[in-house]
Enzyme design. Sequence first.
Site, PDB file in Angstrom:
ATOM      1  N   TYR A 115       0.653  -1.024  -0.115  1.00 60.61           N
ATOM      2  CA  TYR A 115       0.020  -0.136   0.114  1.00 60.61           C
ATOM      3  C   TYR A 115       0.868   1.265  -0.214  1.00 60.61           C
ATOM      4  CZ  TYR A 115      -3.456   3.614   0.994  1.00 60.61           C
ATOM      5  OH  TYR A 115      -4.071   4.738   1.018  1.00 60.61           O
ATOM      6  N   TRP A 117       1.708   5.132  -2.578  1.00 59.85           N
ATOM      7  CA  TRP A 117       1.832   5.840  -3.898  1.00 59.85           C
ATOM      8  C   TRP A 117       2.982   5.424  -4.756  1.00 59.85           C
ATOM      9  CZ3 TRP A 117      -1.591  10.239  -4.845  1.00 59.85           C
ATOM     10  CH2 TRP A 117      -2.742  10.326  -4.157  1.00 59.85           C
TER      11      TRP A 117
END
Length: 772
Positions: A115, A117
Site C-alpha cells: 500500500y 503511492w
Amino acid sequence: MADFPGDTAFHPHSAHWGAFSAGWQDGKLVVKPHPADPDPNLVLQNFPDALRHKARIARPMVRRGWLEGGPGPDRNRGRDSFVPVGWDEVLDLLAAELKRVKEAHGAGAVFGGSYGWSSAGRFHHAQSQVHRFLNTSLGGYVRSVNSYSAGASAVILPHILGPFEAMSRRNVTWEQVVAHSEVVLAFGGMALKNTMVASGGVSRHVERASMQAARERGCEFILVGPLRADLPEEAGAEWVSAIPGTDTALMLGLVHTLVSEGLHDRGFLEDCCEGWPVFEDYLMGRADGVAKDAAWAAGITGVPAEQIAALARRLVGKRTLVVTAHSLQRAEHGEQPVWMAAVLAAALGQLGLPGGGYNYALGALAHYGKRTNAVSCASLPQGRNRVQAFIPVARISDMLLNPGAAFAYNGQTLAYPDIRLVYWAGGNPFHHHQDLNRLREAFARVDTLVVHELGWTATAKHADIVLPCTMTLEREDIGGGPNDPLMVAMHRVAEPFGEARDDYTIFAALAERLGTAEAFTEGRSARDWLRHLYSHTQTALAAMGLPAPDFEEFWAKGELSLPQLPDDGGVLRAFRADPVANPLPTPSGKVEIFSATIAGFGYADCPGHPTWLAPADAPDAAHPLRLVANQPATRLHSQLDFGGHSMDSKLRGREVARMHPVDAAARGVADGDVIRLFNARGACLAAVRLTEDVRQGVVQLPTGAWYDPQDPAEDKPLCVHGNPNVLTRDVGTSSLAQGCTGQLTVVQVERFEGNLPPIQAFDPPVARMAAE
C-alpha cells in the site's frame, strides 16, 4: 560528479506532486516545474538532496537472525543487524522461501501488502508490479481493499449515492465553483497541501486560483474544523472552529434548524430521496426523545447555538456546495459525516446542480474537481488473483495477530487468513498504519517479511530480506492519470544508486527462478512494455480521429495532451434532471437517507441512517488534548522525508507540532521547545510552534516523519523524530467499513527536559558480514 557527465539537457519527468524536468548543472541535480503549472509544488525540491542520500539502500541485505536461523516468528525484527548479500544469492534465497510457503501453506498464506503511492509511472508502479508477480508466479495472494485515506467513504458512498469515483472525481469541478457556487461549506477544509498531489501526476495546480476567482465573484467560503489553515488565504474563509470529530453533530444541528423553520426542500426530499420520514423522526427527537437542534449540537461541537442556526439560514436560497474532507471519515464512526453531509445537501435541495450539492473530498487531491480524460493512460495489467481472501487495508495488524478470527465487513462475516509471508513493495506501513508498537508486534509473528525499498524506512529495518530499488529518476516510465490531460514521457535522469534495480527487473529474475518468467514478462523488456502501454492511447486517439503520434515521436517530444470529456456533472446531474430515467445506482435508485440494507446488517456502530455516535476515544484528565494527525505539507506521506524541502520544514531536526498558546502556557511550553506527546499507546518527541490558528484543546502533528525509536529493544520505545502513529488507535471506523481511524486521538503534552536524543531515522542499520 554528475550521473550523466556532459549532459546539460533537461529531461521530462513526473511525480504525484507535479510534472517537471530535471537535469544536471555543475554536478548537481536541478529540478524545474512544468512551465504550464500556475502554482507548482515545492515538494519537487525533495529530489536533489534525496537522490544520493545516506538513507538510500545500496545493495541487497538479509537480516542476520533470518539468515542464520531461517524463517519464523522473531521479536528481534527491527533490532537486528543485516548482512550484505549478492543479487544472485538473495534471489535464490527468496525464490526458495516463496516455494516453501506456497507448497506448505498455499498462496493464501502470502499477503501482498504494497500500500503506497510509490511512482507516478504507469509501468514502474510498485503495487501493480508486485501484484502481477504474485498472481503470475504464485497464483495469487491475500489482498487488501479500500485505502487508508478513504476507507469509510469508499464503502458508505455506494450504499447512499453511488460509486466513490463518481462522487469524488466526476462530480463538481473547480470550473463550476468559479462560475456558479455562492457558498462553499467545507467540513475539514480544502488544504492546498493536499491538492498539490494526484495519483499519476498533475500538470496544473488550479485550486488556489480557483478559490480566489470564486471569492472575487462573491462566493463565500466557510471552513468548519479545528485548523484555520485548512483553507488558503485566497479563499477569505470564515472559520467555524469546531471540536475535532463532531462534524456529524454540527450537520444535524444545521438540518434541524432548516426543518424546524420550514426551510428544507420538501419536494426534493420526497421525489429524490428514500427514507426521509425515518430520519426526520430521529432528527426531531420523536424516535429517542432528543431533538438534534442547534443547542444540542452546540454542547457537542463547541460552536455556539446561535452561530449554528445563523449558518443554516445562510445556506438557503443560494447555490450551496457541501464538501467533506477525507479527514472527517478517518476517525471513529467515520461513515457518519460522509452520509450526513449528503443529507444536508439533499435537505437544501442542491444535489446535482452546477457548483452546488455535495462533492465528497473536493480539495483532498489534485485530481478531484477536474475533468475526466476521454482517452486513458494504460497501466500494467496485474493478472488474475485466484485467492479469495482479503482484508480492509487498515486491518493488517489485526490479521497478523489474530489468524482465523472472525471480523465484520460491509454485511459479511469473514475470517482473517493465516499469513506466513508478507511481500511489501512501494509503501511504508510505519507511516500509514496506526499504533506502531502493535504493528511491530504483528510483524514479529510472520515467518518472512520481504521489502523492496529505495531507502531505510522503518519497514525496511523490520524486514528479513531487503531489495534495493531505483528511484523514479533512475528509470524510464510514462506518467499520467485519468483527470489530468498531460501524459508525460518520464526520461531517466540519473544512474541507479549503488546496486539498486527496478522492481520489474527484480520480479523478472525471481519469476525465472520460479519457472514463470514468460507469464510475468510476456517476453517484453521494460521499454517494450512502455511501447505496449502507450499503444492503447495511440489506438484510442486514432479511433477518435485525433492526432496519434507513434511511441518514438511521443518519447522525443516528452509529453502528449489528451482530450477530455465535457464537464457534465456526472450521475448526480443526470439524476436531478430526470430521476426516473437516470436513477442512482442505489437499491432504491434514490438518495438513501435511510438505508434498509445497512439497517439490515444490524451494526450498532453504523445504524440505518446518519446518527451522532460519541467516540470512545475522548479526552480525560490523563489525556486532555485532542491530537490531529493530518497529512504533511512538505512531502507525500513519508516519501523522501530526508529530502531538502522536507528537512527544511523541521525544527531542531524534528517534526513540528502546533498548539494554542493557552494550552502551551498551562504546561510551561514556549515556542520552539521540544515537547513529549504521550498516551497509553506510546510517546514521541516533536518541536512545537504556538499559534492561534489551532483551536484551543487541540494539538496538530502531521504524519510522515520516519519512525525513529530511541531504544528499539523496548516494547514501547520513544519515537524521537515525531511520528504521531505511535499514539493513534488501531481500530476500525465501524463494522461496516473497518476504515482507518488515524486522524484523531487524545494525548497529554509536556515540555521535554534533559539531553535531546539524536535523530537516527535516516541512518542505515548495522551491517555485518556473514562470518562476523
